[in-house]
Write a protein that holds these residues in place. Sequence first.
Motif, PDB file in Angstrom:
ATOM      1  N   PRO A 171      27.895  -2.331  56.886  1.00  0.00           N
ATOM      2  CA  PRO A 171      27.554  -2.974  58.163  1.00  0.00           C
ATOM      3  C   PRO A 171      26.140  -2.604  58.588  1.00  0.00           C
ATOM      4  O   PRO A 171      25.694  -1.470  58.387  1.00  0.00           O
ATOM      5  CB  PRO A 171      28.597  -2.401  59.132  1.00  0.00           C
ATOM      6  N   PHE A 172      25.427  -3.569  59.154  1.00  0.00           N
ATOM      7  CA  PHE A 172      24.096  -3.298  59.687  1.00  0.00           C
ATOM      8  C   PHE A 172      24.251  -2.553  61.005  1.00  0.00           C
ATOM      9  O   PHE A 172      25.060  -2.925  61.853  1.00  0.00           O
ATOM     10  CB  PHE A 172      23.335  -4.605  59.903  1.00  0.00           C
ATOM     11  N   GLU A 173      23.445  -1.494  61.211  1.00  0.00           N
ATOM     12  CA  GLU A 173      23.569  -0.703  62.431  1.00  0.00           C
ATOM     13  C   GLU A 173      22.297  -0.731  63.275  1.00  0.00           C
ATOM     14  O   GLU A 173      22.322  -1.136  64.427  1.00  0.00           O
ATOM     15  CB  GLU A 173      23.929   0.751  62.084  1.00  0.00           C
ATOM     16  N   LEU A 174      21.169  -0.287  62.740  1.00  0.00           N
ATOM     17  CA  LEU A 174      19.960  -0.135  63.537  1.00  0.00           C
ATOM     18  C   LEU A 174      18.778  -0.812  62.863  1.00  0.00           C
ATOM     19  O   LEU A 174      18.742  -0.962  61.641  1.00  0.00           O
ATOM     20  CB  LEU A 174      19.648   1.358  63.742  1.00  0.00           C
ATOM     21  N   LYS A 175      17.774  -1.171  63.661  1.00  0.00           N
ATOM     22  CA  LYS A 175      16.610  -1.846  63.088  1.00  0.00           C
ATOM     23  C   LYS A 175      15.799  -0.908  62.209  1.00  0.00           C
ATOM     24  O   LYS A 175      14.962  -1.363  61.433  1.00  0.00           O
ATOM     25  CB  LYS A 175      15.743  -2.465  64.179  1.00  0.00           C
ATOM     26  N   GLY A 238      26.968 -10.533  58.504  1.00  0.00           N
ATOM     27  CA  GLY A 238      25.690  -9.910  58.180  1.00  0.00           C
ATOM     28  C   GLY A 238      25.881  -8.480  57.688  1.00  0.00           C
ATOM     29  O   GLY A 238      26.639  -7.711  58.278  1.00  0.00           O
ATOM     30  N   ARG A 239      25.218  -8.129  56.602  1.00  0.00           N
ATOM     31  CA  ARG A 239      25.372  -6.793  56.008  1.00  0.00           C
ATOM     32  C   ARG A 239      24.026  -6.301  55.481  1.00  0.00           C
ATOM     33  O   ARG A 239      23.113  -7.089  55.231  1.00  0.00           O
ATOM     34  CB  ARG A 239      26.346  -6.835  54.818  1.00  0.00           C
ATOM     35  N   ARG A 240      23.904  -4.997  55.319  1.00  0.00           N
ATOM     36  CA  ARG A 240      22.782  -4.441  54.582  1.00  0.00           C
ATOM     37  C   ARG A 240      23.281  -4.104  53.185  1.00  0.00           C
ATOM     38  O   ARG A 240      24.468  -3.793  52.984  1.00  0.00           O
ATOM     39  CB  ARG A 240      22.217  -3.202  55.263  1.00  0.00           C
ATOM     40  N   ILE A 241      22.405  -4.211  52.219  1.00  0.00           N
ATOM     41  CA  ILE A 241      22.746  -3.881  50.835  1.00  0.00           C
ATOM     42  C   ILE A 241      22.125  -2.525  50.526  1.00  0.00           C
ATOM     43  O   ILE A 241      20.922  -2.322  50.713  1.00  0.00           O
ATOM     44  CB  ILE A 241      22.215  -4.950  49.868  1.00  0.00           C
ATOM     45  N   THR A 242      22.928  -1.607  50.086  1.00  0.00           N
ATOM     46  CA  THR A 242      22.435  -0.260  49.832  1.00  0.00           C
ATOM     47  C   THR A 242      21.501  -0.236  48.631  1.00  0.00           C
ATOM     48  O   THR A 242      21.480  -1.157  47.806  1.00  0.00           O
ATOM     49  CB  THR A 242      23.591   0.721  49.568  1.00  0.00           C
ATOM     50  N   LEU A 362      24.689   6.807  60.772  1.00  0.00           N
ATOM     51  CA  LEU A 362      25.325   6.888  59.461  1.00  0.00           C
ATOM     52  C   LEU A 362      24.362   6.558  58.330  1.00  0.00           C
ATOM     53  O   LEU A 362      24.388   7.193  57.272  1.00  0.00           O
ATOM     54  CB  LEU A 362      26.531   5.932  59.409  1.00  0.00           C
ATOM     55  N   HIS A 363      23.465   5.568  58.523  1.00  0.00           N
ATOM     56  CA  HIS A 363      22.578   5.189  57.418  1.00  0.00           C
ATOM     57  C   HIS A 363      21.579   6.297  57.100  1.00  0.00           C
ATOM     58  O   HIS A 363      21.085   6.384  55.972  1.00  0.00           O
ATOM     59  CB  HIS A 363      21.850   3.875  57.733  1.00  0.00           C
ATOM     60  N   ILE A 364      21.276   7.175  58.074  1.00  0.00           N
ATOM     61  CA  ILE A 364      20.387   8.303  57.810  1.00  0.00           C
ATOM     62  C   ILE A 364      21.099   9.337  56.944  1.00  0.00           C
ATOM     63  O   ILE A 364      20.499   9.952  56.051  1.00  0.00           O
ATOM     64  CB  ILE A 364      19.900   8.928  59.132  1.00  0.00           C
ATOM     65  N   ALA A 368      20.013  10.792  53.301  1.00  0.00           N
ATOM     66  CA  ALA A 368      19.956  12.210  52.939  1.00  0.00           C
ATOM     67  C   ALA A 368      20.734  12.481  51.658  1.00  0.00           C
ATOM     68  O   ALA A 368      20.289  13.249  50.790  1.00  0.00           O
ATOM     69  CB  ALA A 368      20.501  13.058  54.089  1.00  0.00           C
ATOM     70  N   VAL A 369      21.896  11.853  51.523  1.00  0.00           N
ATOM     71  CA  VAL A 369      22.696  12.031  50.311  1.00  0.00           C
ATOM     72  C   VAL A 369      21.921  11.548  49.087  1.00  0.00           C
ATOM     73  O   VAL A 369      21.924  12.193  48.030  1.00  0.00           O
ATOM     74  CB  VAL A 369      24.036  11.277  50.454  1.00  0.00           C
ATOM     75  N   GLU A 370      21.247  10.415  49.236  1.00  0.00           N
ATOM     76  CA  GLU A 370      20.463   9.893  48.117  1.00  0.00           C
ATOM     77  C   GLU A 370      19.303  10.836  47.773  1.00  0.00           C
ATOM     78  O   GLU A 370      18.951  10.994  46.595  1.00  0.00           O
ATOM     79  CB  GLU A 370      19.942   8.497  48.463  1.00  0.00           C
ATOM     80  N   ARG A 371      18.729  11.483  48.789  1.00  0.00           N
ATOM     81  CA  ARG A 371      17.621  12.414  48.533  1.00  0.00           C
ATOM     82  C   ARG A 371      18.131  13.713  47.921  1.00  0.00           C
ATOM     83  O   ARG A 371      17.385  14.421  47.239  1.00  0.00           O
ATOM     84  CB  ARG A 371      16.847  12.667  49.818  1.00  0.00           C
ATOM     85  N   VAL A 372      19.374  14.058  48.162  1.00  0.00           N
ATOM     86  CA  VAL A 372      19.957  15.201  47.457  1.00  0.00           C
ATOM     87  C   VAL A 372      20.008  14.886  45.963  1.00  0.00           C
ATOM     88  O   VAL A 372      19.656  15.708  45.120  1.00  0.00           O
ATOM     89  CB  VAL A 372      21.369  15.503  47.993  1.00  0.00           C
TER      90      VAL A 372
END
Length: 392
Positions: A171-175, A238-242, A362-364, A368-372
Motif C-alpha cells: 500500500p502507498f503511504e507517504l509522498k 493504487g500500490r507502490r512496487i518494492t 513502515l516504508h522506512i 532499513a532492512v534492505e540496507r542491512v
Amino acid sequence: MSDLNLDDLADELADFAPGKKKQTTYTAREERIIAGFEDIVRFYAEHGRAPQHGEDRDIFERLYAVRLDRLRAQEDCRALLSDMDRHGLLTEPDVSSFVEADPDLDELASELADLGGEGDITQLRHVRSVEEKRAAEEIARRDKCNDFEKFKPLFEQVKQELASGARVTRPFELKAEIRPGAFFIVGGLITYVAEMDDIFTNAQGRTDARLRVIFDNGTESGMLMRSLQRQLHDDNAGRRITDPAPGPLFADRPENGEAETGTIYVLRSQSDHPFVAEHREVVHKIGVTGGSVETRISGAEKSSTYLLAGVDVVATYKVYGVNCQKLESLLHKVFAAAQLNLMIPDRFGHMVKPREWFLVPLHIIQEAVERVQDRTIIEYRYDASSASMVKR
C-alpha cells in the motif's frame, strides 16, 4: 484529503472570474451522455485508439465500443458532444454496424454483473465526481513518450520480478516514497518516476516537485509530486512496487545449507492509549526473534512490553546466518532518535517505559532492512524531522 495546488485552485476559481459566461445547464440525460463519452475519451488517452469490439477485448473496452457506436448513430448526441470530441471519435465511419460487431448491451451487462455493476448501462447513468473528472483530465494531459524504448526494458524487468516474487506490491503511504527510480501502480498502469526536479514550497506551504512520470502504455506526464500522491491515495488499487528483494539473507529459503536464524518482525499496537491511537499508522515495534513470531506475541495484552494490548503483525523478514540479538540492537540504534517516549502503568500499577517502539513509517523500516542486507546500514541513521534515512 490532499491540499490543492495552484493549478487546482485556479480551476476552482475560474468559475467566479468577472465576466465569465454562465455555465451551460444540462438535462439529466445530457449529463449521463457527457459522462459516458468522457469514459471513452479517457480510454483513448490511455490507449491511443478508440475502443474496439471483439471477444478478446477487455469487457470495459467492449462496453465503451458499443456505447461509442450508439453515440455516433444519434444526431442529438453528436451535436451535444461535438465541442468535446477533440479526437474525432464521433466522426469515424461504420456507425451502423455495432449490433453485429459485438454482443448487445444486455449481454455485456450480464458479464459485468460479477464485477458489482447494477442498473441499465444503456442509459449511461454514471456522472463522475469532481475528483474523478480531475483524474480523467490528468490522464488526458499525458503525452506520448518519444523515448519509450529506453524505458520499455525497465517495465519488462519489473513485470518479470513481480511474477517471480523478487518484487512485491505494498500500500502507498507517504509522498516520501515518491522518488526517482520508484515504481507504482496507478489506474492499472505500472508507473515509473524517471526524473524529479528540485523540491519547492507551494503557496500552501507544502513541499512539492515537478516529476517526469513514465507509464507502461507508452505515455508520460510532467505532473507534480502531490498530483501523483493524490492519485495513489484516491485509487483503491493504487500500490507502490518494492525494490527487488534482497539476496540470500532475506531469501525465501537459506542457500548453501545455511541454517535459518530468525525473523525480523514489525508490529502495530491495538492499544486505546490516546497517543498510540492518534499515531497508530507510524507507531511500530521492531524486533528480531529466533523462534515463532506468533509465539513471541502470545499474551501481548498482558505484557507492558506490548503496551498491555493486542498487536497486529504488519511485516516480517526471514534472516539467515546472523546474530538475532546483535541485529535487533543495530536496528534499534538506527531508529534511536524516534524511540517512543511513553510511560504506562503495568498490571501492578507500576509506571514502566516500554522499549522497542518507534515513531517510524513502515516504508522506512523496509528501507532499513534492505540496507542491512547490502551492508550500508552502518552509514545511515533515521532523521525524525524529515522522516527519512540520512547518511551519518
